[in-house]
Design an enzyme around this catalytic site. Sequence first.
Site, PDB file in Angstrom:
ATOM      1  CD  GLN A 262       2.466  -9.135 -10.766  1.00  0.00           C
ATOM      2  OE1 GLN A 262       2.632  -8.249 -11.784  1.00  0.00           O
ATOM      3  NE2 GLN A 262       3.258  -9.302 -10.136  1.00  0.00           N
ATOM      4  CG  HIS A 265       2.191  -3.623 -10.946  1.00  0.00           C
ATOM      5  ND1 HIS A 265       3.281  -2.804 -11.753  1.00  0.00           N
ATOM      6  CD2 HIS A 265       2.393  -4.783 -11.473  1.00  0.00           C
ATOM      7  CE1 HIS A 265       4.561  -3.666 -11.472  1.00  0.00           C
ATOM      8  NE2 HIS A 265       3.892  -4.588 -11.311  1.00  0.00           N
ATOM      9  CD  GLU A 330       3.226  -9.508 -17.449  1.00  0.00           C
ATOM     10  OE1 GLU A 330       4.693  -8.853 -17.760  1.00  0.00           O
ATOM     11  OE2 GLU A 330       2.185  -9.377 -17.148  1.00  0.00           O
ATOM     12  CG  HIS A 331       4.499 -13.114 -14.080  1.00  0.00           C
ATOM     13  ND1 HIS A 331       3.618 -10.814 -13.921  1.00  0.00           N
ATOM     14  CD2 HIS A 331       5.927 -11.922 -14.717  1.00  0.00           C
ATOM     15  CE1 HIS A 331       4.346 -10.336 -13.942  1.00  0.00           C
ATOM     16  NE2 HIS A 331       5.520 -10.316 -14.274  1.00  0.00           N
ATOM     17  CG  ASP A 364       8.422  -8.286 -11.005  1.00  0.00           C
ATOM     18  OD1 ASP A 364       8.148  -8.811 -12.215  1.00  0.00           O
ATOM     19  OD2 ASP A 364       7.251  -7.893  -9.764  1.00  0.00           O
ATOM     20  CG  HIS A 423      14.180 -15.408 -60.567  1.00  0.00           C
ATOM     21  ND1 HIS A 423      13.617 -13.724 -61.452  1.00  0.00           N
ATOM     22  CD2 HIS A 423      14.092 -15.050 -59.301  1.00  0.00           C
ATOM     23  CE1 HIS A 423      13.687 -13.169 -60.188  1.00  0.00           C
ATOM     24  NE2 HIS A 423      13.942 -13.983 -59.309  1.00  0.00           N
TER      25      HIS A 423
END
Length: 434
Positions: A262, A265, A330-331, A364, A423
């Site tokens: 990670q 990235h 996230e992961h 991924d 109504h």
Amino acid sequence: MPKIQRLSTTDPDFNTQLDALLAWDSVSDSAVRQRVAEIIEQVRQRGDAALCDYTSRFDGWQPTSAAALELPLERLRQALRAIPAAQREALDLAAARIRAYAERQRLQSWEYIEADGTLLGQKITPLDRVGLYVPGGKAAYPSSVLMNAVPAKVAGVAELIMVVPTPRGELNELVLAAAAIAGVDRVFALGGAQAIAALAYGTETVPAVDKVVGPGNIYVATAKRAVFGQVGIDMVAGPSEILILCDGQTDPDWIAMDLFSQAEHDEDAQSILVSWDAAYLERVLASIERLLPGMERADTIATSLTSRGALILARDQDDATRVANRIAPEHLELSVADPQALAAKIRHAGAIFMGRHTAEALGDYCAGPNHVLPTSRTARFSSPLGVYDFQKRSSLIMASPAGAANLAATASKLARGEGLTAHARSAELRGDPG
């Protein structure tokens, strides 16, 4: 070597330290927002002419006309035929696994009939047209094409429009091949905020869509936020994240490389390891220091680990689980002896990778579940991209005469209580057997 932060849950200020580590301001500054607003307005006013101008200015090539921005589908098929057989096989296998998983997510319409004959239900309808943004600058991601396009097609989206920037007019063959495999319907050589504006509002050449999905840089993310409401969006994602919970029994080299996966990235990515074995944290640190010099993106990894990474010592597994739920990553890798039992205690995570042999990298590319996941603690309230993001729900109500009479009295009382007499009368008229 990176100076990775060392934290312990027994520190008196641990929560403050953790909050500081997790802090991420995904909101673009005023200069970016103003620039994006200008681009969107220009595209709305000038349409294709603005797209050609921005392509020349930002991507470094001049389209001969707006029509030149669209790639023929044969160009996608050509790329698919030209890539090496091993890459074609990998794309095909990944797409098949993503599709098989997505097929199980498809929502179905349903209905039931009450005793008085009234029908109630839910109708599921796919979106008509979706726009997919695919990055094409520093890196190209055919995996993102598959992860976004395949669920859309499984959902039944009638038309999928892909936009991809082409710096200096260069096309990425793997991205085009992935688009062919996924069944993308039209492709435009467009990038940046101008591409998002074109998808949201339409131009003479680019059709307006109902929803925009896909990752991008800060300008793309800001543009997606700006057009939300005109169209739907998947999410505004922050930097990639991984959190690993380990009992100290996994090869430390494996864990170090998972942290690297990670961190490579970009400099803002976040990699955190939590363990209740202090000696193991030292072993992982030693692996990091030994393996890092051999990594191609060593500088990026080192910066990421130094600025946003951490090794956290917990009291025990339950303590580590509390940290994980607070982070809402996230992961999340559960590298422990009984990962399924531990997974049952996890409340907030985008994707959970269970067991010592389940590297996050598998998710991924080819495991099957989607890799488009909530970041920046948004897993507390949001979910991975899936088929359901490309479907919408309509309620079905069909009152029988008896059902109308039964419901009229209740509706009338509530409507008159709100002061909405039309109504009330509307319900009463249908509920009056006379």
